[in-house]
Scaffold this active site. Structure first.
Site, PDB file in Angstrom:
ATOM      1  N   HIS A   1       0.845  -1.191   0.000  1.00 40.34           N
ATOM      2  CA  HIS A   1       0.000   0.000   0.000  1.00 40.34           C
ATOM      3  C   HIS A   1       0.878   1.238   0.000  1.00 40.34           C
ATOM      4  CE1 HIS A   1       0.860  -1.493   4.097  1.00 40.34           C
ATOM      5  NE2 HIS A   1       1.224  -0.238   4.280  1.00 40.34           N
TER       6      HIS A   1
ATOM      7  N   HIS B   1       8.398  -4.825  16.436  1.00 39.67           N
ATOM      8  CA  HIS B   1       7.855  -3.489  16.656  1.00 39.67           C
ATOM      9  C   HIS B   1       6.328  -3.477  16.746  1.00 39.67           C
ATOM     10  CE1 HIS B   1       7.695  -4.316  12.416  1.00 39.67           C
ATOM     11  NE2 HIS B   1       6.820  -3.342  12.266  1.00 39.67           N
TER      12      HIS B   1
ATOM     13  N   LEU C   1       0.415  -8.310  -0.210  1.00 37.06           N
ATOM     14  CA  LEU C   1       1.080  -7.670  -1.346  1.00 37.06           C
ATOM     15  C   LEU C   1       0.869  -8.446  -2.643  1.00 37.06           C
ATOM     16  CD1 LEU C   1       3.280  -5.992  -2.899  1.00 37.06           C
ATOM     17  CD2 LEU C   1       4.989  -7.426  -1.788  1.00 37.06           C
TER      18      LEU C   1
ATOM     19  N   GLU D   1       7.649 -10.707   5.770  1.00 36.27           N
ATOM     20  CA  GLU D   1       6.697 -10.800   6.880  1.00 36.27           C
ATOM     21  C   GLU D   1       5.501 -11.611   6.378  1.00 36.27           C
ATOM     22  OE1 GLU D   1       3.915  -7.977   9.730  1.00 36.27           O
ATOM     23  OE2 GLU D   1       4.163  -7.537   7.614  1.00 36.27           O
TER      24      GLU D   1
ATOM     25  N   ASP E   1       7.241  -6.044   3.656  1.00 36.28           N
ATOM     26  CA  ASP E   1       6.063  -5.875   4.505  1.00 36.28           C
ATOM     27  C   ASP E   1       4.860  -6.641   3.948  1.00 36.28           C
ATOM     28  OD1 ASP E   1       5.022  -4.240   6.793  1.00 36.28           O
ATOM     29  OD2 ASP E   1       3.652  -3.465   5.271  1.00 36.28           O
TER      30      ASP E   1
HETATM   31  C1  NOJ Z   1       3.274  -4.757   9.041  1.00 35.90           C
HETATM   32  C2  NOJ Z   1       4.130  -3.870   9.877  1.00 35.90           C
HETATM   33  O1  NOJ Z   1       4.944  -4.668  10.693  1.00 35.90           O
HETATM   34  C3  NOJ Z   1       3.214  -2.982  10.672  1.00 35.90           C
HETATM   35  O2  NOJ Z   1       3.928  -2.223  11.605  1.00 35.90           O
HETATM   36  C4  NOJ Z   1       2.424  -2.121   9.730  1.00 35.90           C
HETATM   37  O3  NOJ Z   1       1.459  -1.382  10.462  1.00 35.90           O
HETATM   38  C5  NOJ Z   1       1.690  -2.946   8.691  1.00 35.90           C
HETATM   39  N1  NOJ Z   1       2.520  -3.982   8.124  1.00 35.90           N
HETATM   40  C6  NOJ Z   1       1.204  -2.079   7.553  1.00 35.90           C
HETATM   41  O4  NOJ Z   1       2.297  -1.631   6.805  1.00 35.90           O
END
Ligand code: NOJ
Length: 569
Positions: A113, A322, A215, A255, A210
């Site tokens: 995004h 995080h 994605l 991720e 990410d």
């Molecule tokens: C995963 C990230 O780790 C997170 O911090 C983020 O809010 C979302 N993706 C959206 O980019």
């Protein structure tokens, strides 16, 4: 073919399979110019600290221009640098300095995004005729109820938001200010390739990608485009191929918070030609369950069913990142057990599925357990990933909303603002942690001169991990320890240049000392075994039996002194 370094994968020294990763946000690391915001020049000042700690690769959280809706994960320019953090010039200088010290750098690639303030989306929402309209996913009919699919249930109720201007809805898997890109559109794919190419050209070593499942998913795209796009994994494979063509040893660390079975296609199954690495969310969650129960079985079961990967692929192990510490793979009862043990107060929990606490407060600050958990994390087959501040035992600040509770400024000294910034406290980009985990009690400077500090311990762990390539690169076998609280595993690797490296790693999740007997059938009686964290030395007995005394919350890294192992003790 003999003689080729590729003939036997076991002999490949792949940097990401013995790396120590460290994730940080430049904004909260060190402020060099006193404006209250961490910056690139500040990070450059701390490169030596990171290499001394034993970090070999940095993962930089998004540092691009942003509207700060999602702490930088809402990008307005993929080629830029957030001006609050510095310039491209500063960035290149910092990268050069890091390289000089042998440190690699990966950066966040956030292309599921954009921000809704990205020029592409601004143009796309201005008119249906915009050349960027198809960069995003629109629908002209009322969307179905998607409230059960939203990722941030505290703030969103649907994956679709109505846009007044053109009278259509756009898709956003995350916040409504983060419209999803239409990956099936070849023009979007070309942009993604350009972004990857740009950062590789600046010398970075790969990407933390990410939200990969979202994605590559083309759901919602126009039928013709979707048909042309085909299998999302073909696209992921192409992305990897492109990255490797531009730079052979660059990695994609994805991720992908899915079960192992569902993760495997993202590695490219046995071919291993899609993502290079993925975080092991399954194991992380079972580790917490095991800690809560003082029973290693959840971890044993998970590791035993962890799939075997292509030799070039790797899992990344972590106990904190995080985001919320997600426990979404546990059953409701199991999750409740972890909540009860480590975050009973509803304010410590988030989205009904995770915790917004750091490890030390969850363990009531007990240094024995904290050290054991980090030893365990470093010893698990894979590559360890630290989140900044873990090396000194920072805590969270629950007064800060949501996921930001664990993203407080790095604590360098006991002085003003924890040495993070000379600015007025009211100008800091984020509040510091207070109380027993605040800078007065937890900071780098104090721990640097204390050989018993967590900092000294983590640094030693990083060194031991690097000295034991069998942990990151070898084959792993979970051993039967005979004790419910003792997790024992063995890692073995055919070393580069000859000889076999093998070690047995033992961790006690309970306070009671215990003696365990391990069966190492292939070892001759009399084989010497030494602990890399103490002066303990053991001998293998008859039929490969090894008697191991383990302290309460003890940890041992037992190197088996096999013939031909020339490593220093
Ligand atoms: C995963 C990230 O780790 C997170 O911090 C983020 O809010 C979302 N993706 C959206 O980019």
């Amino acid at each position: 073919m003999t003689g080729s370094p590729d003939a036997d994968h076991r002999d490949l020294r792949l940097w990401w399979k013995s790396a120590v990763l460290y994730c940080l946000d430049i904004e909260t690391f060190l402020d060099s110019d006193g404006d209250g915001v961490g910056d690139i020049a500040g990070l450059a000042e701390r490169i030596d600290y990171l290499t001394e700690l034993g970090v070999t690769c940095l993962w930089l959280m998004p540092f691009y221009p942003t509207t700060e809706r999602d702490d930088g994960y809402d990008i307005t320019d993929y080629y830029g640098v957030d001006p609050r953090l510095g310039s491209h010039g500063d960035l290149v200088e910092m990268i050069r300095h890091a390289k000089d010290r042998g440190l690699r750098i990966i950066v966040d690639l956030v292309v599921n995004h954009t921000s809704d303030k990205h020029p592409w989306f601004k143009s796309a929402r201005a008119s249906k005729d915009s050349p960027y309209r198809d960069f995003y996913i629109w629908r002209d009919t009322e969307p179905p109820d998607t409230s059960d699919k939203v990722i941030f249930p505290d703030e969103e109720t649907s994956l679709w938001t109505f846009d007044e201007r053109t009278g259509e809805w756009y898709l956003h898997n995350f916040y409504s200010e983060q419209p999803d890109l239409n990956i099936a559109n070849p023009a979007v794919q070309a942009e993604v390739a350009r972004i990857i190419g740009f950062w590789l050209e600046l010398g970075i070593d790969g990407f933390r990608v990410d939200a990969v499942p979202y994605l590559i998913d083309a759901a919602g795209a126009d039928e013709e485009l979707a048909a042309q796009y085909g299998d999302p994994h073909d696209y992921l494979r192409a992305l990897r191929k492109f990255t490797s063509r531009r730079r052979g040893d660059a990695i994609l660390l994805g991720e992908v918070n899915l079960t192992y079975d569902a993760q495997m296609p993202f590695f490219g199954d046995a071919e291993g030609d899609e993502l290079t690495m993925m975080f092991d969310f399954e194991l992380m969650q079972r580790l917490y369950l095991a800690l809560a129960r003082r029973d290693v079985n959840p971890m044993v079961d998970t590791l035993r069913r962890r799939p075997k990967l292509n030799a070039t692929n790797q899992f990344a192990n972590f106990v904190r990142n995080h985001d919320e510490l997600t426990l979404d793979k546990l059953s409701d009862d199991e999750r409740q057990e972890v909540f009860d043990a480590f975050g009973p107060d509803p304010d410590m929990q988030l989205f009904g599925r995770g915790l917004r606490r750091r490890l030390p407060p969850m363990l009531n600050g007990d240094p024995r357990i904290i050290k054991m958990v980090y030893s365990l994390m470093f010893s698990l087959p894979g590559t360890p990933v630290l989140f900044y501040g873990e090396e000194i035992g920072m805590g969270e600040n629950l007064a800060v909303p949501g996921r930001l509770a664990v993203r407080t400024p790095m604590q360098w000294t006991a002085g003003r603002n924890g040495g993070f910034s000379p600015a007025k406290p009211s100008r800091l980009t984020a509040p510091l942690t207070t109380g027993p985990y605040g800078p007065a009690h937890v900071n780098v400077q104090d721990q640097r001169s204390d050989p018993d500090s967590l900092l000294a311990f983590i640094s030693l762990l990083a060194r031991r991990y690097r000295e034991c390539p069998e942990v990151g690169m070898g084959d792993c076998e979970v051993l039967d320890s005979g004790s419910p609280a003792v997790f024992a595993h063995r890692c073995t690797w055919n070393q580069f240049g000859g000889g076999v490296a093998s070690s047995v790693l033992v961790h006690n999740l309970a306070p009671e000392p215990v003696e365990v007997t391990l069966a190492l059938a292939d070892l001759a009686p009399g084989t010497e075994v030494i602990d890399l964290f103490s002066d303990l030395s053991l001998e293998v007995g008859e039929r490969g039996r090894l008697l191991v005394p383990v302290d309460g919350y003890g940890h041992l890294w037992l190197r088996i002194l096999l013939p031909g192992d020339r490593r220093l003790r």
